[in-house]
Design an enzyme around this catalytic site. Structure first.
Site, PDB file in Angstrom:
ATOM      1  N   LEU A  53       0.862  -1.174   0.000  1.00 58.96           N
ATOM      2  CA  LEU A  53       0.000   0.000   0.000  1.00 58.96           C
ATOM      3  C   LEU A  53       0.903   1.230   0.000  1.00 58.96           C
ATOM      4  O   LEU A  53       1.983   1.204   0.592  1.00 58.96           O
ATOM      5  CB  LEU A  53      -0.903   0.047   1.246  1.00 58.96           C
ATOM      6  CG  LEU A  53      -2.092  -0.904   1.332  1.00 58.96           C
ATOM      7  CD1 LEU A  53      -2.811  -0.709   2.671  1.00 58.96           C
ATOM      8  CD2 LEU A  53      -3.054  -0.689   0.183  1.00 58.96           C
ATOM      9  N   ASP A  54       0.460   2.290  -0.643  1.00 60.95           N
ATOM     10  CA  ASP A  54       1.210   3.544  -0.588  1.00 60.95           C
ATOM     11  C   ASP A  54       1.386   3.977   0.855  1.00 60.95           C
ATOM     12  O   ASP A  54       0.549   3.692   1.713  1.00 60.95           O
ATOM     13  CB  ASP A  54       0.462   4.648  -1.345  1.00 60.95           C
ATOM     14  CG  ASP A  54       0.287   4.335  -2.821  1.00 60.95           C
ATOM     15  OD1 ASP A  54       1.040   3.499  -3.349  1.00 60.95           O
ATOM     16  OD2 ASP A  54      -0.603   4.938  -3.443  1.00 60.95           O
ATOM     17  N   ARG A  55       2.468   4.683   1.120  1.00 60.43           N
ATOM     18  CA  ARG A  55       2.732   5.172   2.471  1.00 60.43           C
ATOM     19  C   ARG A  55       1.528   5.930   3.033  1.00 60.43           C
ATOM     20  O   ARG A  55       1.152   5.764   4.200  1.00 60.43           O
ATOM     21  CB  ARG A  55       3.954   6.106   2.466  1.00 60.43           C
ATOM     22  CG  ARG A  55       4.301   6.671   3.843  1.00 60.43           C
ATOM     23  CD  ARG A  55       5.201   7.896   3.712  1.00 60.43           C
ATOM     24  NE  ARG A  55       6.539   7.554   3.278  1.00 60.43           N
ATOM     25  CZ  ARG A  55       7.561   7.339   4.108  1.00 60.43           C
ATOM     26  NH1 ARG A  55       7.380   7.435   5.420  1.00 60.43           N
ATOM     27  NH2 ARG A  55       8.757   7.061   3.639  1.00 60.43           N
TER      28      ARG A  55
END
Length: 222
Positions: free
Chosen positions: A55-57
């Site tokens: 997942l994106d940060r």
């Protein structure tokens, strides 16, 4: 920082990744691997966390981690074959004309800039991207969406909607202005790496916090 563990056995751990934390390993600072390894140590286990998707940060929500390399290989194969089903909540700055639909694009990722772009032809570094969405509710020029990913490209949801002049709320990288990114991985479905049993997990963002309070009633009722 700790993470909420929704399910854990000898081979996998399903958890809620907080926004602002890297989902895989990093050279410095906190990341989900170090957080989970710390949890395993405190639990008296010698397991180690292996990432199988990302997942994106800036994105919070559900993730599954393997606890050994063999389980990681089996789950990674499911991920590569798009057999791990992932759904998201997102809030757009804008409202789609169609209340449900499928978006298909060609995406090019610029690794140096850590940014993806919609392009009009296939070439080196370009991959197909597809998702489907349903508008749950709209309010004051924004829309709450339920999104099912067909493919898992870097920043896919963010760039596909931004390219249609509907960036995600809080997405400064793709034109959604500053603030907290309105993207949450709400459900996860996959087969257990040993038994093959179909497992399904769901969660919701805190509807009383920014940016989700815009649709707090709708999220609580969903």
């Amino acid at each position: 920082m700790k993470t909420e563990i929704l399910f854990e056995d000898k081979l996998i751990a399903v958890c809620l990744k907080p926004a602002g934390i890297i989902s895989q390993g990093s050279q410095s600072g906190e990341d989900m691997i170090s957080i989970l390894n710390g949890h395993f140590i405190q639990s008296g286990s010698d397991a180690r966390a292996f990432p199988v998707h990302r997942l994106d940060r800036e994105t919070a929500g559900l993730m599954v981690y393997a606890k050994n390399s063999a389980a990681a290989a089996r789950l990674s194969k499911q991920a590569e074959q798009n057999e791990i089903k992932k759904r998201y909540f997102a809030i757009l700055r804008g409202v789609p004309e169609e209340k449900s639909g499928v978006l298909k694009d060609l995406l090019f990722r610029d690794k140096q800039k850590n940014k993806s772009y919609v392009v009009n032809r296939m070439r080196k570094g370009v991959r197909e991207a597809s998702l489907e969405y349903d508008v749950i509710c709209e309010k004051d020029g924004t829309a709450l969406l339920d999104i099912l990913l067909h493919t898992g490209r870097t920043h896919q949801i963010r760039v596909q909607f931004a390219s249609r002049k509907m960036p995600l709320l809080g997405d400064g990288k793709y034109g959604g202005k500053g603030g907290k990114l309105a993207l949450f991985a709400r459900s996860l479905e996959f087969r257990h790496p040993e038994s093959g049993e179909l497992l399904s997990f769901s969660a919701k963002p805190d509807s009383q916090t920014d940016p989700w309070q815009i649709f707090s009633a709708e999220l609580e009722a969903f």
